[in-house]
Structure formats: structure tokens, C-alpha cells
Design a protein around this motif. Structure first.
Motif, PDB file in Angstrom:
ATOM      1  N   THR A  28       0.861  -1.183   0.000  1.00 47.12           N
ATOM      2  CA  THR A  28       0.000   0.000   0.000  1.00 47.12           C
ATOM      3  C   THR A  28       0.896   1.231   0.000  1.00 47.12           C
ATOM      4  O   THR A  28       2.085   1.166   0.371  1.00 47.12           O
ATOM      5  CB  THR A  28      -0.909   0.042   1.244  1.00 47.12           C
ATOM      6  N   GLY A  29       0.319   2.342  -0.400  1.00 48.69           N
ATOM      7  CA  GLY A  29       1.076   3.588  -0.359  1.00 48.69           C
ATOM      8  C   GLY A  29       1.532   3.904   1.052  1.00 48.69           C
ATOM      9  O   GLY A  29       2.649   4.366   1.277  1.00 48.69           O
ATOM     10  N   ALA A  30       0.674   3.628   2.038  1.00 49.18           N
ATOM     11  CA  ALA A  30       1.025   3.900   3.441  1.00 49.18           C
ATOM     12  C   ALA A  30       2.217   3.060   3.879  1.00 49.18           C
ATOM     13  O   ALA A  30       3.117   3.559   4.571  1.00 49.18           O
ATOM     14  CB  ALA A  30      -0.176   3.630   4.342  1.00 49.18           C
ATOM     15  N   GLN A  31       2.249   1.789   3.461  1.00 52.16           N
ATOM     16  CA  GLN A  31       3.393   0.935   3.819  1.00 52.16           C
ATOM     17  C   GLN A  31       4.687   1.501   3.233  1.00 52.16           C
ATOM     18  O   GLN A  31       5.714   1.568   3.914  1.00 52.16           O
ATOM     19  CB  GLN A  31       3.173  -0.492   3.299  1.00 52.16           C
ATOM     20  N   LEU A  32       4.611   1.891   1.966  1.00 54.65           N
ATOM     21  CA  LEU A  32       5.819   2.427   1.323  1.00 54.65           C
ATOM     22  C   LEU A  32       6.249   3.747   1.957  1.00 54.65           C
ATOM     23  O   LEU A  32       7.447   3.971   2.167  1.00 54.65           O
ATOM     24  CB  LEU A  32       5.579   2.617  -0.175  1.00 54.65           C
ATOM     25  N   LEU A  33       5.291   4.605   2.261  1.00 51.07           N
ATOM     26  CA  LEU A  33       5.650   5.880   2.884  1.00 51.07           C
ATOM     27  C   LEU A  33       6.313   5.665   4.244  1.00 51.07           C
ATOM     28  O   LEU A  33       7.288   6.342   4.578  1.00 51.07           O
ATOM     29  CB  LEU A  33       4.423   6.773   3.017  1.00 51.07           C
ATOM     30  N   ARG A  34       5.803   4.701   5.028  1.00 52.39           N
ATOM     31  CA  ARG A  34       6.461   4.391   6.309  1.00 52.39           C
ATOM     32  C   ARG A  34       7.881   3.888   6.072  1.00 52.39           C
ATOM     33  O   ARG A  34       8.821   4.282   6.779  1.00 52.39           O
ATOM     34  CB  ARG A  34       5.635   3.374   7.091  1.00 52.39           C
ATOM     35  N   ASP A  35       8.048   3.020   5.074  1.00 50.82           N
ATOM     36  CA  ASP A  35       9.392   2.518   4.750  1.00 50.82           C
ATOM     37  C   ASP A  35      10.314   3.656   4.336  1.00 50.82           C
ATOM     38  O   ASP A  35      11.471   3.732   4.780  1.00 50.82           O
ATOM     39  CB  ASP A  35       9.332   1.483   3.622  1.00 50.82           C
ATOM     40  N   PHE A  36       9.800   4.550   3.472  1.00 52.73           N
ATOM     41  CA  PHE A  36      10.610   5.684   3.016  1.00 52.73           C
ATOM     42  C   PHE A  36      11.005   6.576   4.194  1.00 52.73           C
ATOM     43  O   PHE A  36      12.146   7.044   4.283  1.00 52.73           O
ATOM     44  CB  PHE A  36       9.860   6.513   1.973  1.00 52.73           C
ATOM     45  N   MET A  37      10.059   6.800   5.107  1.00 51.84           N
ATOM     46  CA  MET A  37      10.354   7.635   6.268  1.00 51.84           C
ATOM     47  C   MET A  37      11.423   6.995   7.151  1.00 51.84           C
ATOM     48  O   MET A  37      12.360   7.668   7.595  1.00 51.84           O
ATOM     49  CB  MET A  37       9.073   7.897   7.063  1.00 51.84           C
ATOM     50  N   ARG A  38      11.288   5.675   7.390  1.00 50.96           N
ATOM     51  CA  ARG A  38      12.303   4.973   8.195  1.00 50.96           C
ATOM     52  C   ARG A  38      13.676   5.051   7.531  1.00 50.96           C
ATOM     53  O   ARG A  38      14.682   5.293   8.197  1.00 50.96           O
ATOM     54  CB  ARG A  38      11.906   3.509   8.381  1.00 50.96           C
ATOM     55  N   ASP A  39      13.708   4.817   6.218  1.00 51.22           N
ATOM     56  CA  ASP A  39      14.978   4.883   5.492  1.00 51.22           C
ATOM     57  C   ASP A  39      15.600   6.268   5.576  1.00 51.22           C
ATOM     58  O   ASP A  39      16.808   6.413   5.770  1.00 51.22           O
ATOM     59  CB  ASP A  39      14.794   4.486   4.024  1.00 51.22           C
ATOM     60  N   TYR A  40      14.775   7.299   5.426  1.00 51.69           N
ATOM     61  CA  TYR A  40      15.283   8.657   5.478  1.00 51.69           C
ATOM     62  C   TYR A  40      15.860   8.978   6.850  1.00 51.69           C
ATOM     63  O   TYR A  40      16.954   9.543   6.966  1.00 51.69           O
ATOM     64  CB  TYR A  40      14.182   9.660   5.120  1.00 51.69           C
ATOM     65  N   VAL A  41      15.136   8.599   7.897  1.00 54.98           N
ATOM     66  CA  VAL A  41      15.625   8.830   9.260  1.00 54.98           C
ATOM     67  C   VAL A  41      16.944   8.092   9.471  1.00 54.98           C
ATOM     68  O   VAL A  41      17.905   8.642  10.022  1.00 54.98           O
ATOM     69  CB  VAL A  41      14.565   8.402  10.304  1.00 54.98           C
ATOM     70  N   ARG A  42      17.017   6.833   9.020  1.00 52.98           N
ATOM     71  CA  ARG A  42      18.245   6.042   9.159  1.00 52.98           C
ATOM     72  C   ARG A  42      19.404   6.699   8.396  1.00 52.98           C
ATOM     73  O   ARG A  42      20.525   6.793   8.913  1.00 52.98           O
ATOM     74  CB  ARG A  42      18.010   4.615   8.641  1.00 52.98           C
TER      75      ARG A  42
END
Length: 94
Positions: A28-42
Motif C-alpha cells: 500500500t502507499g502507506a506501507q511504502l511511505l512508512r518505509d521511506f520515512m524509516r529509510d530517510y531517518v536512518r
């Protein structure tokens, strides 16, 4: 883990294309956005850690130089001139 809603505006075409691309990968878009946010923070954390390490290394070098732990340029040049010559001889003998 507590959850919060993140609301933002995005162009309709981009939203539709994103949803289609996500669905094509069973996400889902929400799953990907959470992944993108985690990656960006990391990535930001890694960059900050690297910056801290790098600054520490530079300070160590500066402190060493200020303490007089220096090698004269002529000595460095001579050492690497000898290395270059050794490499040239090795390449020539092949």
C-alpha cells in the motif's frame, strides 16, 4: 507503539501513479511511505554519525600536527618517488 496521522498535499496524478506502483508490488502507499520515512531517518542518523566520526578524525590530525608530529614534505616525496619507481620496474619486467 503509538500511531499518529501524517497528512500532506500531493498532486492527484502523482498520488494515483504512486498507488498504482505500490499495488504492482503488493504494497500500500502507506506501507511504502512508512518505509521511506524509516529509510530517510536512518540515512540522516548515519550521516550524522559519519560527520561526528570525521570531525573527530580531523581533530586528532590537527592535534597531532600541532604537537609537532609532522613528516617533512621532502621525506614524503622521496618515499613515494621510490614506490613509483618500484612499480614502474615491476610493470616493465612483466
Amino acid at each position: 507503539m503509538s500511531e499518529a496521522t501524517f497528512t500532506f498535499r500531493v498532486d492527484d496524478i502523482l498520488k494515483d501513479e504512486f498507488a498504482t506502483a505500490a499495488k504492482a508490488h503488493d504494497r500500500t502507499g502507506a506501507q511504502l511511505l512508512r518505509d521511506f520515512m524509516r529509510d530517510y531517518v536512518r540515512q540522516q542518523q548515519n550521516a550524522a554519525e559519519h560527520d561526528t566520526w570525521f570531525r573527530r578524525q580531523v581533530q586528532i590530525g590537527l592535534d597531532s600536527a600541532n604537537a609537532g608530529n609532522l613528516i617533512p614534505a621532502e621525506e614524503v616525496e622521496a618515499k613515494f618517488a621510490a614506490r613509483r619507481e618500484q612499480t614502474r620496474r615491476r610493470l616493465k619486467s612483466r
